[in-house]
Design a protein around this motif. Structure first.
Motif, PDB file in Angstrom:
ATOM      1  N   SER A  13      -6.379   2.062   7.135  1.00  0.00           N
ATOM      2  CA  SER A  13      -6.162   0.955   8.078  1.00  0.00           C
ATOM      3  C   SER A  13      -4.884   1.171   8.898  1.00  0.00           C
ATOM      4  CB  SER A  13      -6.135  -0.385   7.350  1.00  0.00           C
ATOM      5  OG  SER A  13      -4.945  -0.501   6.605  1.00  0.00           O
ATOM      6  N   ASP A  14      -4.058   2.091   8.476  1.00  0.00           N
ATOM      7  CA  ASP A  14      -2.882   2.517   9.222  1.00  0.00           C
ATOM      8  C   ASP A  14      -2.025   1.345   9.714  1.00  0.00           C
ATOM      9  OD1 ASP A  14      -1.148   4.284  10.336  1.00  0.00           O
ATOM     10  OD2 ASP A  14      -2.245   4.462  12.235  1.00  0.00           O
ATOM     11  N   PRO A  15      -1.502   0.552   8.784  1.00  0.00           N
ATOM     12  CA  PRO A  15      -0.705  -0.606   9.204  1.00  0.00           C
ATOM     13  C   PRO A  15       0.736  -0.218   9.536  1.00  0.00           C
ATOM     14  CG  PRO A  15      -0.819  -0.520   6.832  1.00  0.00           C
ATOM     15  CD  PRO A  15      -1.553   0.681   7.317  1.00  0.00           C
ATOM     16  N   SER A  16       1.444  -1.066  10.256  1.00  0.00           N
ATOM     17  CA  SER A  16       2.839  -0.763  10.596  1.00  0.00           C
ATOM     18  C   SER A  16       3.771  -1.203   9.480  1.00  0.00           C
ATOM     19  CB  SER A  16       3.248  -1.497  11.859  1.00  0.00           C
ATOM     20  OG  SER A  16       2.282  -1.318  12.835  1.00  0.00           O
ATOM     21  N   ILE A  17       3.343  -2.246   8.766  1.00  0.00           N
ATOM     22  CA  ILE A  17       4.188  -2.766   7.697  1.00  0.00           C
ATOM     23  C   ILE A  17       3.392  -2.752   6.393  1.00  0.00           C
ATOM     24  CG2 ILE A  17       5.433  -4.801   6.871  1.00  0.00           C
ATOM     25  CD1 ILE A  17       5.829  -5.574   9.807  1.00  0.00           C
ATOM     26  N   LEU A  18       4.058  -2.298   5.358  1.00  0.00           N
ATOM     27  CA  LEU A  18       3.362  -2.185   4.081  1.00  0.00           C
ATOM     28  C   LEU A  18       3.901  -3.182   3.081  1.00  0.00           C
ATOM     29  CD1 LEU A  18       3.257   1.583   3.244  1.00  0.00           C
ATOM     30  CD2 LEU A  18       1.315   0.061   3.464  1.00  0.00           C
ATOM     31  N   ILE A  19       2.994  -3.665   2.232  1.00  0.00           N
ATOM     32  CA  ILE A  19       3.423  -4.526   1.138  1.00  0.00           C
ATOM     33  C   ILE A  19       2.825  -3.946  -0.132  1.00  0.00           C
ATOM     34  CG2 ILE A  19       3.120  -6.793   0.132  1.00  0.00           C
ATOM     35  CD1 ILE A  19       3.058  -7.774   3.124  1.00  0.00           C
ATOM     36  N   LEU A  20       3.670  -3.535  -1.023  1.00  0.00           N
ATOM     37  CA  LEU A  20       3.168  -2.898  -2.238  1.00  0.00           C
ATOM     38  C   LEU A  20       3.652  -3.674  -3.449  1.00  0.00           C
ATOM     39  CD1 LEU A  20       4.091   0.795  -1.332  1.00  0.00           C
ATOM     40  CD2 LEU A  20       1.883  -0.302  -1.067  1.00  0.00           C
ATOM     41  N   ASP A  21       2.727  -3.944  -4.337  1.00  0.00           N
ATOM     42  CA  ASP A  21       3.115  -4.597  -5.581  1.00  0.00           C
ATOM     43  C   ASP A  21       2.885  -3.562  -6.677  1.00  0.00           C
ATOM     44  OD1 ASP A  21       3.740  -6.301  -7.562  1.00  0.00           O
ATOM     45  OD2 ASP A  21       2.197  -7.801  -7.117  1.00  0.00           O
ATOM     46  N   GLU A  22       3.975  -3.041  -7.187  1.00  0.00           N
ATOM     47  CA  GLU A  22       3.820  -1.965  -8.168  1.00  0.00           C
ATOM     48  C   GLU A  22       3.204  -2.502  -9.447  1.00  0.00           C
ATOM     49  OE1 GLU A  22       6.933   1.647  -7.813  1.00  0.00           O
ATOM     50  OE2 GLU A  22       7.618  -0.157  -8.771  1.00  0.00           O
ATOM     51  N   ALA A  23       2.377  -1.662 -10.052  1.00  0.00           N
ATOM     52  CA  ALA A  23       1.748  -2.077 -11.301  1.00  0.00           C
ATOM     53  C   ALA A  23       2.803  -2.161 -12.389  1.00  0.00           C
ATOM     54  CB  ALA A  23       0.672  -1.077 -11.682  1.00  0.00           C
ATOM     55  N   THR A  24       2.740  -3.229 -13.173  1.00  0.00           N
ATOM     56  CA  THR A  24       3.707  -3.344 -14.282  1.00  0.00           C
ATOM     57  C   THR A  24       3.199  -2.578 -15.490  1.00  0.00           C
ATOM     58  OG1 THR A  24       2.633  -5.444 -14.638  1.00  0.00           O
ATOM     59  CG2 THR A  24       4.865  -5.525 -13.779  1.00  0.00           C
ATOM     60  N   SER A  25       1.869  -2.541 -15.631  1.00  0.00           N
ATOM     61  CA  SER A  25       1.346  -1.845 -16.805  1.00  0.00           C
ATOM     62  C   SER A  25       1.463  -0.341 -16.580  1.00  0.00           C
ATOM     63  CB  SER A  25      -0.106  -2.232 -17.005  1.00  0.00           C
ATOM     64  OG  SER A  25      -0.802  -1.968 -15.834  1.00  0.00           O
ATOM     65  N   SER A  26       1.715   0.347 -17.674  1.00  0.00           N
ATOM     66  CA  SER A  26       1.891   1.783 -17.494  1.00  0.00           C
ATOM     67  C   SER A  26       0.535   2.481 -17.483  1.00  0.00           C
ATOM     68  CB  SER A  26       2.762   2.339 -18.609  1.00  0.00           C
ATOM     69  OG  SER A  26       2.337   1.809 -19.829  1.00  0.00           O
ATOM     70  N   VAL A  27       0.390   3.427 -16.589  1.00  0.00           N
ATOM     71  CA  VAL A  27      -0.817   4.248 -16.565  1.00  0.00           C
ATOM     72  C   VAL A  27      -0.408   5.635 -17.045  1.00  0.00           C
ATOM     73  CG1 VAL A  27      -2.019   2.988 -14.763  1.00  0.00           C
ATOM     74  CG2 VAL A  27      -0.413   4.737 -14.123  1.00  0.00           C
ATOM     75  N   ASP A  28      -1.370   6.532 -17.223  1.00  0.00           N
ATOM     76  CA  ASP A  28      -0.992   7.834 -17.768  1.00  0.00           C
ATOM     77  C   ASP A  28      -0.093   8.584 -16.783  1.00  0.00           C
ATOM     78  OD1 ASP A  28      -2.654  10.166 -16.372  1.00  0.00           O
ATOM     79  OD2 ASP A  28      -3.857   8.322 -16.398  1.00  0.00           O
ATOM     80  N   THR A  29       0.672   9.503 -17.330  1.00  0.00           N
ATOM     81  CA  THR A  29       1.730  10.156 -16.556  1.00  0.00           C
ATOM     82  C   THR A  29       1.206  10.816 -15.286  1.00  0.00           C
ATOM     83  OG1 THR A  29       2.522  10.709 -18.722  1.00  0.00           O
ATOM     84  CG2 THR A  29       3.769  11.605 -16.881  1.00  0.00           C
ATOM     85  N   ARG A  30       0.078  11.523 -15.423  1.00  0.00           N
ATOM     86  CA  ARG A  30      -0.457  12.218 -14.244  1.00  0.00           C
ATOM     87  C   ARG A  30      -0.812  11.234 -13.145  1.00  0.00           C
ATOM     88  NH1 ARG A  30      -3.471  17.217 -13.848  1.00  0.00           N
ATOM     89  NH2 ARG A  30      -5.121  16.028 -12.852  1.00  0.00           N
ATOM     90  N   THR A  31      -1.546  10.174 -13.522  1.00  0.00           N
ATOM     91  CA  THR A  31      -1.944   9.175 -12.519  1.00  0.00           C
ATOM     92  C   THR A  31      -0.709   8.510 -11.924  1.00  0.00           C
ATOM     93  OG1 THR A  31      -3.771   8.752 -14.011  1.00  0.00           O
ATOM     94  CG2 THR A  31      -3.588   7.293 -12.132  1.00  0.00           C
ATOM     95  N   GLU A  32       0.265   8.244 -12.789  1.00  0.00           N
ATOM     96  CA  GLU A  32       1.492   7.608 -12.326  1.00  0.00           C
ATOM     97  C   GLU A  32       2.150   8.461 -11.246  1.00  0.00           C
ATOM     98  OE1 GLU A  32       2.911   4.640 -13.117  1.00  0.00           O
ATOM     99  OE2 GLU A  32       4.429   5.186 -11.628  1.00  0.00           O
ATOM    100  N   ILE A  33       2.212   9.777 -11.516  1.00  0.00           N
ATOM    101  CA  ILE A  33       2.827  10.676 -10.524  1.00  0.00           C
ATOM    102  C   ILE A  33       2.011  10.647  -9.229  1.00  0.00           C
ATOM    103  CG2 ILE A  33       3.343  13.116  -9.999  1.00  0.00           C
ATOM    104  CD1 ILE A  33       3.934  13.420 -13.044  1.00  0.00           C
ATOM    105  N   HIS A  34       0.689  10.669  -9.396  1.00  0.00           N
ATOM    106  CA  HIS A  34      -0.197  10.611  -8.218  1.00  0.00           C
ATOM    107  C   HIS A  34       0.057   9.346  -7.410  1.00  0.00           C
ATOM    108  CE1 HIS A  34      -3.380  13.546  -9.936  1.00  0.00           C
ATOM    109  NE2 HIS A  34      -2.415  14.157  -9.273  1.00  0.00           N
ATOM    110  N   LYS A  88      -7.753  11.967   0.238  1.00  0.00           N
ATOM    111  CA  LYS A  88      -6.931  13.130  -0.114  1.00  0.00           C
ATOM    112  C   LYS A  88      -5.454  12.764  -0.048  1.00  0.00           C
ATOM    113  CE  LYS A  88     -10.058  16.872   0.957  1.00  0.00           C
ATOM    114  NZ  LYS A  88     -10.682  17.554   2.076  1.00  0.00           N
ATOM    115  N   LEU A  89      -5.080  12.063   1.032  1.00  0.00           N
ATOM    116  CA  LEU A  89      -3.677  11.652   1.176  1.00  0.00           C
ATOM    117  C   LEU A  89      -3.255  10.726   0.029  1.00  0.00           C
ATOM    118  CD1 LEU A  89      -3.372  10.978   5.007  1.00  0.00           C
ATOM    119  CD2 LEU A  89      -2.000  12.581   3.672  1.00  0.00           C
ATOM    120  N   ALA A  90      -4.221   9.954  -0.442  1.00  0.00           N
ATOM    121  CA  ALA A  90      -3.909   9.000  -1.516  1.00  0.00           C
ATOM    122  C   ALA A  90      -4.020   9.636  -2.897  1.00  0.00           C
ATOM    123  CB  ALA A  90      -4.858   7.810  -1.412  1.00  0.00           C
ATOM    124  N   ASN A  91      -4.238  10.941  -2.947  1.00  0.00           N
ATOM    125  CA  ASN A  91      -4.412  11.634  -4.235  1.00  0.00           C
ATOM    126  C   ASN A  91      -5.614  11.129  -5.023  1.00  0.00           C
ATOM    127  OD1 ASN A  91      -2.286  13.367  -3.982  1.00  0.00           O
ATOM    128  ND2 ASN A  91      -0.826  12.049  -5.053  1.00  0.00           N
TER     129      ASN A  91
END
Ligand SMILES: Nc1ncnc2c1ncn2[C@@H]1O[C@H](COP(=O)(O)OP(=O)(O)OP(=O)(O)O)[C@@H](O)[C@H]1O
Length: 616
Positions: free
Chosen positions: A524-545, A482-485
């Motif tokens: 997993s509730d980590p203290s440090i996050l590493i996120l690699d944003e997707a370069t490819s575009s997804v649909d607007t709704r999913t992108e907002i999510h 739910k938190l992750a949409n």
């Protein structure tokens, strides 16, 4: 009786062949191991775990070979002692005895096969376990530098090759040798002169089959090569279907396929036709030797040098003699190629493992999230520096956007933070702990990583999320989703949280897969996050999510984002601009724009364009 008889060997007048001809492995040059004896010894040490069963196999081989040799002798005896003197009672008894002898030969062959199959399967299971266990301990460097298909082939084809060779060829080689030696001894004891006559044809057999083999080997090589090309094209056309369809290249690839297919057909026909020569030829030679023995034997019998029954015994001996002669060469090549396969397996087993944690390594627990990268240099390959003097101080809870052109070294910084690779010089500290001094597992469990291309296992959605925390309850999994949409789309799947995913998350969109990856990290509730944003575009709704979920995830945690979206970059506490392995600018969006240097240029050329397609 040979131990292959009745399972996968066909006989043609005393010459045996495998179904489908001799196969490339017999005639093609065997793959050779670099250290054949070393590898054989090593297979031996694996097999020695089952030494009692192996001893049983050896005893069974001796018994079955012995009965195989006794059979023809009894046949000759039956002629001399009972058929010619017309002793029908004795004939009945000896016939019964022969039945028992042949039954026993078969029984011991079966027993030897059964035991050997058990030994080989147990050996190979152990080998496979060692190999798979090793793969879990290898550093990521190993996987980055090799094609995955090749490693897969070691785990599957090579191990299977060892397995089938151990089950079949080893007993085959042993029993062939014992039958050969035993038969020659028996023949010599019975009649040295007839033995000589019987063996006259053997060199001719070896020479002629060698001659044909020499020629066919070339054709089989060609056949293998064109099969490789054909398979390569098929593989490419399956994995590249999307591109083929997009560029409407179906006709083109069909034409290409026809060329390879035709080449393969031509090579196969030539190889098979020449191979087809070998069996009739060996058959003729075999039958000629029967005729010679019958003729010469008849002459000797008439002169009372030998008995008539002995001729029959010898004809049977020749029959069971030529088979091992022909098979030994075949089996020998198979053993060589299996040894080469085993060597490739051992190569992986001997690979250097990810180094162990240092002695007294500390567990990294309850960390706040301060990160201090100090003067770090790094190269993947010696002499090719990738990161040069990287310095970066991050306060707990800060969001860092790593930006820079492709190949600049952004992912490499992440690879060092996670200790997938170790720094060449300099230090990386988390909460003042040098990451080289802490337990690797605790370091990695303090980090949460969401990559562009997250790997999902072919299990249920629920289990894939639970991967972040194996003891999470169903409620916790749902809460994280739910938190992750991700909850909304999961409940719309055919079985909701129990929907089993295809290979690597097949059936889900890229955006949905990333939402699942975020849910996994939330759990997993980590203290440090590493996120690699997707370069490819997804649909607007999913992108907002995704954006929302990522923002929620980042709250209160130190996060490193390899950022591709302007919205993310603008929100960052610190933008780190990397170019050619060096940090060339640091600051907030407005600070860096005001400086009007590299970031400003980057923004103007790259991100301004993105602004138009950016969703927030
Ligand atoms: N496993 C590897 N072995 C050798 N060189 C590598 C390896 N991985 C990356 N490199 C090289 O290191 C350099 C930095 O790569 P890195 O992946 O860190 O760039 P990046 O900034 O993340 O690029 P991108 O935005 O395209 O992902 C590149 O020149 C790349 O070719």
């Amino acid at each position: 009786m040979s131990n292959k008889e009745g399972n996968n060997t066909q006989k043609q007048g005393g010459v045996s062949m495998r179904p489908g001809g001799m196969g490339n492995r017999m005639l093609g040059a065997p793959q050779k191991a670099k250290d054949t004896w070393g590898t054989v010894k090593r297979i031996g040490t694996y097999m020695m775990y089952y030494k009692f069963k192996l001893l049983g196999v050896l005893i069974m081989i001796v018994f079955s070979s012995l009965f195989t040799i006794i059979g023809p002798y009894l046949l000759g005896l039956a002629v001399d002692e009972y058929i010619i003197p017309m002793d029908f009672k004795g004939l009945t008894l000896i016939s019964l005895l022969m039945i028992v002898v042949y039954l026993l030969a078969s029984f011991f062959t079966w027993l030897q096969n059964k035991l050997m199959i058990e030994v080989s399967q147990q050996t190979v299971t152990r080998m496979r376990k060692d190999l798979f266990g090793k793969i879990q301990k290898l550093p990521l460097k190993y996987f980055d530098s090799r094609p995955h298909g090749e490693l897969m082939s070691r785990l599957t084809n090579d191990v299977e090759n060892v397995s089938s060779t151990l089950s079949n060829s080893t007993t085959q080689v042993f029993s062939s040798v014992i039958i050969l030696v035993g038969t020659i001894i028996a023949m010599l004891l019975l009649s040295p002169i007839l033995t000589l006559i019987s063996l006259i044809i053997i060199p001719l057999m070896i020479i002629s089959s060698n001659q044909i083999t020499k020629r066919t080997r070339k054709f089989f090589k060609e056949q293998q090569k064109s099969l490789g090309e054909l398979n390569g094209l098929i593989e490419e056309s399956i994995s590249g279907q999307k591109v083929i369809k997009t560029f409407a290249r179906e006709e083109h690839i069909l034409k290409e396929f026809d060329v390879y297919n035709e080449k393969f057909r031509y090579a196969s026909i030539r190889a098979q036709i020449y191979t087809g020569l070998i069996f009739p030829l060996l058959n003729v030679l075999n039958n000629i030797s029967f005729a010679i023995v019958a003729g010469a034997g008849g002459y000797l019998a008439a002169r009372d040098v030998i008995s008539v029954g002995l001729i029959l015994t010898f004809i049977n001996y020749i029959k069971q003699f030529t088979r091992p002669v022909n098979e030994l060469a075949n089996e020998f090549n198979m053993v060589l190629s299996a040894v080469a396969g085993a060597e490739r397996v051992f190569e992986v087993i001997d690979e250097e493992e990810e180094p162990l944690d240092i002695k007294n390594a500390l567990p990294l627990e309850n960390i706040k999230g301060k990160v201090d990268i100090c003067n770090v240099d790094f190269s993947y390959n010696k002499g090719v520096p990738i990161l040069k003097g990287v310095d970066l101080k991050v306060e707990p809870g800060q969001m860092i956007a790593l930006v820079g052109p492709t190949g600049a070294g952004k992912t490499t910084i992440i690879n060092l933070l996670t200790r997938f690779y170790d720094v060449d010089s300099g230090t990386i500290k988390i909460d003042d702990y040098n990451i080289n001094d802490v337990k690797r597992r605790s370091l990695r469990s303090s980090l949460g990583i969401v990559l562009q291309d997250t790997y999902l296992f072919s299990e249920s959605v629920k289990e894939n999320i639970r991967y972040g925390k194996l003891d999470a309850t169903d409620e916790e999994v749902e809460e994280a989703a739910k938190l992750a949409n991700a909850h909304q789309f999961i409940v719309r799947l055919s079985d909701g949280y129990d929907t089993v995913l295809g290979e690597d998350g097949g059936g889900l969109s890229q955006g949905q897969r990333q939402l699942l990856a975020i849910a996994r990290v939330i759990l997993s509730d980590p203290s440090i996050l590493i996120l690699d944003e997707a370069t490819s575009s997804v649909d607007t709704r999913t992108e907002i999510h995704i954006q929302e979920a990522m923002m929620k995830l980042m709250q209160g945690r130190t996060s490193f984002v390899i950022a591709h979206r302007l919205s993310t970059i603008q929100k960052a506490d610190l933008i780190v601009v990397i170019n050619d392995g060096q940090i060339i600018e640091k600051g907030t969006h407005s600070e860096l724009l005001d400086k009007k240097e590299y970031y400003y240029e980057l923004y103007m050329t790259q991100f301004n364009k993105l602004k138009e397609i950016s969703n927030l």
